[in-house]
Design an enzyme around this catalytic site. Structure first.
Site, PDB file in Angstrom:
ATOM      1  N   ASN A  16       0.871  -1.175   0.000  1.00  0.00           N
ATOM      2  CA  ASN A  16       0.000   0.000   0.000  1.00  0.00           C
ATOM      3  C   ASN A  16       0.906   1.223   0.000  1.00  0.00           C
ATOM      4  OD1 ASN A  16      -1.759   2.072   0.487  1.00  0.00           O
ATOM      5  ND2 ASN A  16      -2.394   1.369   2.530  1.00  0.00           N
ATOM      6  N   GLY A  21       2.707   2.274  10.758  1.00  0.00           N
ATOM      7  CA  GLY A  21       3.665   3.370  10.610  1.00  0.00           C
ATOM      8  C   GLY A  21       4.383   3.723  11.900  1.00  0.00           C
ATOM      9  N   HIS A  58      -9.483   1.256   4.900  1.00  0.00           N
ATOM     10  CA  HIS A  58      -8.216   1.409   5.625  1.00  0.00           C
ATOM     11  C   HIS A  58      -8.441   2.346   6.808  1.00  0.00           C
ATOM     12  CE1 HIS A  58      -4.096   2.501   6.553  1.00  0.00           C
ATOM     13  NE2 HIS A  58      -3.723   1.409   5.911  1.00  0.00           N
ATOM     14  N   LYS A  97       0.113   4.239  -0.223  1.00  0.00           N
ATOM     15  CA  LYS A  97      -0.526   5.416   0.375  1.00  0.00           C
ATOM     16  C   LYS A  97      -0.305   6.637  -0.533  1.00  0.00           C
ATOM     17  CE  LYS A  97      -0.115   3.153   4.802  1.00  0.00           C
ATOM     18  NZ  LYS A  97      -0.087   3.256   6.250  1.00  0.00           N
ATOM     19  N   GLU A 120      -5.280  -4.826  10.511  1.00  0.00           N
ATOM     20  CA  GLU A 120      -4.240  -3.823  10.722  1.00  0.00           C
ATOM     21  C   GLU A 120      -4.515  -3.093  12.031  1.00  0.00           C
ATOM     22  OE1 GLU A 120      -2.189  -2.645   6.810  1.00  0.00           O
ATOM     23  OE2 GLU A 120      -3.916  -1.331   7.051  1.00  0.00           O
ATOM     24  N   SER A 178       3.601  -2.179  10.260  1.00  0.00           N
ATOM     25  CA  SER A 178       5.059  -2.237  10.463  1.00  0.00           C
ATOM     26  C   SER A 178       5.674  -3.578  10.057  1.00  0.00           C
ATOM     27  CB  SER A 178       5.411  -1.882  11.904  1.00  0.00           C
ATOM     28  OG  SER A 178       5.001  -0.545  12.196  1.00  0.00           O
ATOM     29  N   GLU A 212      -6.794   4.709   7.890  1.00  0.00           N
ATOM     30  CA  GLU A 212      -6.553   6.127   7.574  1.00  0.00           C
ATOM     31  C   GLU A 212      -7.768   6.747   6.896  1.00  0.00           C
ATOM     32  OE1 GLU A 212      -2.811   5.507   5.591  1.00  0.00           O
ATOM     33  OE2 GLU A 212      -1.915   4.975   7.528  1.00  0.00           O
TER      34      GLU A 212
HETATM   35  P1  13P Z   1       3.178   0.394   7.638  1.00  0.00           P
HETATM   36  O1  13P Z   1       3.694  -0.898   7.023  1.00  0.00           O
HETATM   37  O2  13P Z   1       3.924   1.595   7.158  1.00  0.00           O
HETATM   38  O3  13P Z   1       3.079   0.287   9.131  1.00  0.00           O
HETATM   39  O4  13P Z   1       1.682   0.598   7.106  1.00  0.00           O
HETATM   40  C1  13P Z   1       0.776  -0.446   7.217  1.00  0.00           C
HETATM   41  C2  13P Z   1      -0.437  -0.116   6.442  1.00  0.00           C
HETATM   42  O5  13P Z   1      -1.210   0.756   6.826  1.00  0.00           O
HETATM   43  C3  13P Z   1      -0.688  -0.832   5.192  1.00  0.00           C
HETATM   44  O6  13P Z   1      -1.974  -0.615   4.716  1.00  0.00           O
END
Ligand code: 13P
Length: 240
Positions: A8, A165, A92, A10, A159, A204, A94
């Site tokens: 992803n 992150g 997601h 982002k 997740e 992560s 976010e």
């Molecule tokens: P990270 O791998 O940067 O923690 O992000 C995970 C994520 O949100 C994937 O959709």
């Protein structure tokens, strides 16, 4: 079933960066896991053309519930498909946090994705406060109930928000417990089809922890954020 390693990206990926991430994936050689990259919408067509004929699939990061219409700034599932995507990430954390997406909206988007021929990857996961309060399975159970339509055929991604992150990965024990909970919920709701639905872990995931996370029962692959922006790290995860 083969595990899926999904990247992803982002809101990262100007054209030169997208080319730099995607091009090395063409040289990956034979892998035991499937690969998927989800670039920002502006790069889906380019990345799809770059990866055409390779085993690496391309996906979107969100879609609208409608196929077309007066929705300024939005992108529909048929548009993603038309640009070369075969998957789409939905719900997601976010988007749930920053765009107020509810379970019922995620459910409507999931239906739109399937109708357009996309495989939905529906994300669920609890916040740090919810886990501290011991509510993690209640929260994830409610998200699954509300976000997955009755005839769901797709992928679930667990997740935990506190692991996204942050460099703070869930322990193998946390992942094992939650993936078993999700598996049981899927089987209760969808019967035998629920046994086979892939459940990805995200939060992560790095080359250094991928092997142990991917070995946890009921982990069907990984949804990778930051580490998917570097082709060598992404491929190291796929080979872990
Ligand atoms: P990270 O791998 O940067 O923690 O992000 C995970 C994520 O949100 C994937 O959709």
């Amino acid at each position: 079933m083969r595990q899926l390693i999904a990247g992803n990206w982002k809101m990262f990926g100007l054209t030169a960066e997208a080319v730099a991430i995607a091009t090395p994936l063409l040289e990956a050689g034979a892998l035991t896991r499937d690969l998927l990259v989800c670039p920002p919408a502006t790069q889906i067509a380019l990345v799809s053309r770059l990866l055409a004929g390779s085993p690496v699939a391309v996906g979107g990061q969100d879609c609208h519930t409608e196929t077309h219409g007066a929705h300024t700034g939005d992108i529909s599932a048929p548009m993603l498909r038309d640009a070369g995507a075969s998957y789409v990430i939905l719900g997601h954390s976010e988007r749930r946090q920053n765009h107020g997406e509810t379970d019922s909206l995620v459910r409507a988007k999931t239906l739109a994705a399937v109708a357009a021929g996309l495989t939905p990857i529906v994300c669920v996961g609890e916040s740090a406060e919810e886990r501290q309060a011991g509510w993690e399975t209640a929260v994830v159970g409610k998200q699954l109930n509300g976000s997955l339509p009755d005839d769901f055929a797709g992928i679930v991604a667990y997740e935990p928000v506190w692991a996204i992150g942050t460099g703070r990965t869930a322990t193998e024990g946390d992942v094992a417990a939650m993936h078993l909970f999700i598996r049981q919920a899927l089987v209760r709701r969808f019967g035998p089809a629920g046994e086979a639905m892939p459940i990805l872990y995200g939060g992560s995931v790095r080359p250094s922890n991928a092997a142990s996370l991917l070995a946890v029962p009921h982990v069907g692959g990984a949804l990778v954020g930051g580490a998917s922006l570097k082709a060598s790290d992404f491929l190291d995860i796929a080979r872990a």
